[in-house]
Every structure is written in C-alpha cells, then in structure tokens.
Write a protein that holds these residues in place. Structure first.
Motif, PDB file in Angstrom:
ATOM      1  N   GLN A  62       0.829  -1.204   0.000  1.00 13.39           N
ATOM      2  CA  GLN A  62       0.000   0.000   0.000  1.00 13.39           C
ATOM      3  C   GLN A  62       0.862   1.252   0.000  1.00 13.39           C
ATOM      4  OE1 GLN A  62      -2.329  -0.762   3.521  1.00 13.39           O
ATOM      5  NE2 GLN A  62      -4.059  -1.565   2.345  1.00 13.39           N
ATOM      6  N   ARG A  63       1.914   1.248   0.792  1.00 17.34           N
ATOM      7  CA  ARG A  63       2.775   2.429   0.863  1.00 17.34           C
ATOM      8  C   ARG A  63       3.573   2.617  -0.418  1.00 17.34           C
ATOM      9  NH1 ARG A  63       1.381   0.721   5.661  1.00 17.34           N
ATOM     10  NH2 ARG A  63       1.154   2.208   7.373  1.00 17.34           N
ATOM     11  N   GLN A  64       3.998   1.527  -1.041  1.00 15.58           N
ATOM     12  CA  GLN A  64       4.706   1.646  -2.322  1.00 15.58           C
ATOM     13  C   GLN A  64       3.776   2.220  -3.388  1.00 15.58           C
ATOM     14  OE1 GLN A  64       5.940  -2.459  -2.675  1.00 15.58           O
ATOM     15  NE2 GLN A  64       8.024  -1.990  -2.015  1.00 15.58           N
ATOM     16  N   ASP A  65       2.535   1.748  -3.410  1.00 18.26           N
ATOM     17  CA  ASP A  65       1.559   2.265  -4.372  1.00 18.26           C
ATOM     18  C   ASP A  65       1.288   3.748  -4.124  1.00 18.26           C
ATOM     19  OD1 ASP A  65       1.405  -0.278  -5.440  1.00 18.26           O
ATOM     20  OD2 ASP A  65      -0.535  -0.768  -4.521  1.00 18.26           O
ATOM     21  N   SER A  66       1.145   4.119  -2.853  1.00 17.26           N
ATOM     22  CA  SER A  66       0.915   5.529  -2.514  1.00 17.26           C
ATOM     23  C   SER A  66       2.098   6.383  -2.925  1.00 17.26           C
ATOM     24  CB  SER A  66       0.670   5.678  -1.010  1.00 17.26           C
ATOM     25  OG  SER A  66      -0.523   5.047  -0.640  1.00 17.26           O
ATOM     26  N   ALA A  67       3.305   5.888  -2.691  1.00 15.32           N
ATOM     27  CA  ALA A  67       4.506   6.638  -3.062  1.00 15.32           C
ATOM     28  C   ALA A  67       4.531   6.891  -4.568  1.00 15.32           C
ATOM     29  CB  ALA A  67       5.765   5.887  -2.614  1.00 15.32           C
ATOM     30  N   GLU A  68       4.170   5.884  -5.356  1.00 15.41           N
ATOM     31  CA  GLU A  68       4.112   6.053  -6.813  1.00 15.41           C
ATOM     32  C   GLU A  68       3.105   7.129  -7.196  1.00 15.41           C
ATOM     33  OE1 GLU A  68       3.560   2.732  -9.571  1.00 15.41           O
ATOM     34  OE2 GLU A  68       4.820   1.538  -8.224  1.00 15.41           O
ATOM     35  N   GLN A  69       1.926   7.081  -6.557  1.00 14.59           N
ATOM     36  CA  GLN A  69       0.886   8.067  -6.835  1.00 14.59           C
ATOM     37  C   GLN A  69       1.374   9.485  -6.493  1.00 14.59           C
ATOM     38  OE1 GLN A  69      -2.278   7.597  -8.128  1.00 14.59           O
ATOM     39  NE2 GLN A  69      -1.712   5.477  -8.506  1.00 14.59           N
ATOM     40  N   ALA A  79       5.843  11.141  -1.075  1.00 13.40           N
ATOM     41  CA  ALA A  79       6.339   9.849  -1.572  1.00 13.40           C
ATOM     42  C   ALA A  79       7.459   9.348  -0.659  1.00 13.40           C
ATOM     43  CB  ALA A  79       6.835   9.987  -3.005  1.00 13.40           C
ATOM     44  N   ALA A  80       8.344  10.244  -0.260  1.00 17.15           N
ATOM     45  CA  ALA A  80       9.463   9.862   0.616  1.00 17.15           C
ATOM     46  C   ALA A  80       8.942   9.375   1.971  1.00 17.15           C
ATOM     47  CB  ALA A  80      10.414  11.041   0.798  1.00 17.15           C
ATOM     48  N   LYS A  81       7.905  10.015   2.490  1.00 15.05           N
ATOM     49  CA  LYS A  81       7.319   9.598   3.765  1.00 15.05           C
ATOM     50  C   LYS A  81       6.753   8.184   3.654  1.00 15.05           C
ATOM     51  CE  LYS A  81       3.703  10.893   7.108  1.00 15.05           C
ATOM     52  NZ  LYS A  81       2.997   9.619   7.128  1.00 15.05           N
ATOM     53  N   GLU A  82       6.023   7.907   2.580  1.00 10.99           N
ATOM     54  CA  GLU A  82       5.455   6.573   2.360  1.00 10.99           C
ATOM     55  C   GLU A  82       6.572   5.526   2.254  1.00 10.99           C
ATOM     56  OE1 GLU A  82       2.211   5.626   2.348  1.00 10.99           O
ATOM     57  OE2 GLU A  82       1.527   7.670   2.687  1.00 10.99           O
ATOM     58  N   GLU A  83       7.655   5.877   1.578  1.00  8.85           N
ATOM     59  CA  GLU A  83       8.778   4.951   1.418  1.00  8.85           C
ATOM     60  C   GLU A  83       9.455   4.675   2.763  1.00  8.85           C
ATOM     61  OE1 GLU A  83      10.851   7.056  -1.636  1.00  8.85           O
ATOM     62  OE2 GLU A  83       9.756   6.011  -3.235  1.00  8.85           O
ATOM     63  N   ARG A  84       9.569   5.704   3.598  1.00 11.19           N
ATOM     64  CA  ARG A  84      10.157   5.489   4.940  1.00 11.19           C
ATOM     65  C   ARG A  84       9.278   4.557   5.768  1.00 11.19           C
ATOM     66  NH1 ARG A  84      10.947  11.056   4.464  1.00 11.19           N
ATOM     67  NH2 ARG A  84       9.276  11.509   5.935  1.00 11.19           N
TER      68      ARG A  84
END
Length: 151
Positions: A62-69, A79-84
């Motif tokens: 879910q976080r990877q998908d959000s980061a892409e979005q 995106a960086a926050k989601e990746e962390r």
C-alpha cells in the motif's frame, strides 16, 4: 522474534518509538497494531505468524503504491514519507530469499513432479508461496518459475 507474539513485538517497538519521540514510527506502528487487532477480531483468535507477515506485506505494498501516486502527482515529500514507512514495516519481514535459493527450490519441484507449461507454474506457486512467505514477492517467484519451465 523469539517467543513474543506479533502483537507483543509491535507493542514493544511502539513503546520504544514513543519513548524516543519518533512520531513517524509511532504512527506507522499504531496502524499496524490496529490491523493486527482487526484481524484478531475477525479471526476470533490471535494472529498467526503467517497472517502477520501477510499484513506487513500488504502495508508495504500500500505504501509503495501511494509513493508512486504521490511521485506522479508531483509530491516527492509525501512519496518519501510513504517509502520510509514501508522501510519501517520491512523490518518485520524475514531475511529475503536469494534468487539462487528460490531457483533451486523451483528446479527441485519441477524435477520431482515432472512439471511443465502453465499448469506447472500454478503448481510451483501453490507449493512454494507458503514456503517463501514474506521472503520473496509472488511476481518474482512466478517469473523464476516461468523461466525454469521454459528452460
């Protein structure tokens, strides 16, 4: 993980994050704890290690998908926050399986059961997904199975 249940492990890490004042980690772990509690209520019992790994993988995806979005929408800071957050969750997964280890297991299964074609891929997935749960992504396993069956 020792004798601690997944819930105990997350609670312990949450407490440490709170004491350290790590707001991002606290937020991520609270969400994971809520997922664990929801699953416990749904199942009517404590969450198994396998279910826990599934929840962690789902959270990472879910976080990877959000980061892409976010990246596509021109929001690199989000995106960086989601990746962390995805990286924090990855700490709960076992050591990833090497491609050589997975490829060897696929070859053994193909030889042992004389597998071929699309049905062979299905059988490889059915047998090896549980074995490598949390250690390799399904797409990678499927790619390796396809390569080995075509070889």
């Amino acid at each position: 993980m020792g004798d601690a249940t997944p819930r105990q492990l997350v609670e312990r890490d949450l407490k440490a994050a709170m004491l350290a004042g790590d707001k991002e980690r606290v937020s991520t772990l609270r969400l994971l704890l809520a997922e664990l509690e929801n699953e416990r209520i749904r199942a009517g019992s404590d969450v198994s290690q396998e279910t826990f790994l599934g929840l962690v993988q789902k959270g990472i995806k879910q976080r990877q998908d959000s980061a892409e979005q976010y990246r596509g929408g021109g929001r690199p800071e989000l995106a960086a926050k989601e990746e962390r957050e995805a990286e924090l969750l990855r700490l709960y997964l076992p050591e990833p399986a090497s491609e050589e280890e997975v490829r060897g297991a696929v070859r053994e299964l193909i030889a042992a059961e004389s597998l071929s074609g699309a049905k062979g891929i299905g059988r490889v997935m059915q047998t090896l997904v549980p074995r490598f749960k949390g250690r390799i992504e399904g797409q990678q396993l499927q790619r390796i199975a396809r390569e080995e069956l075509e070889a």
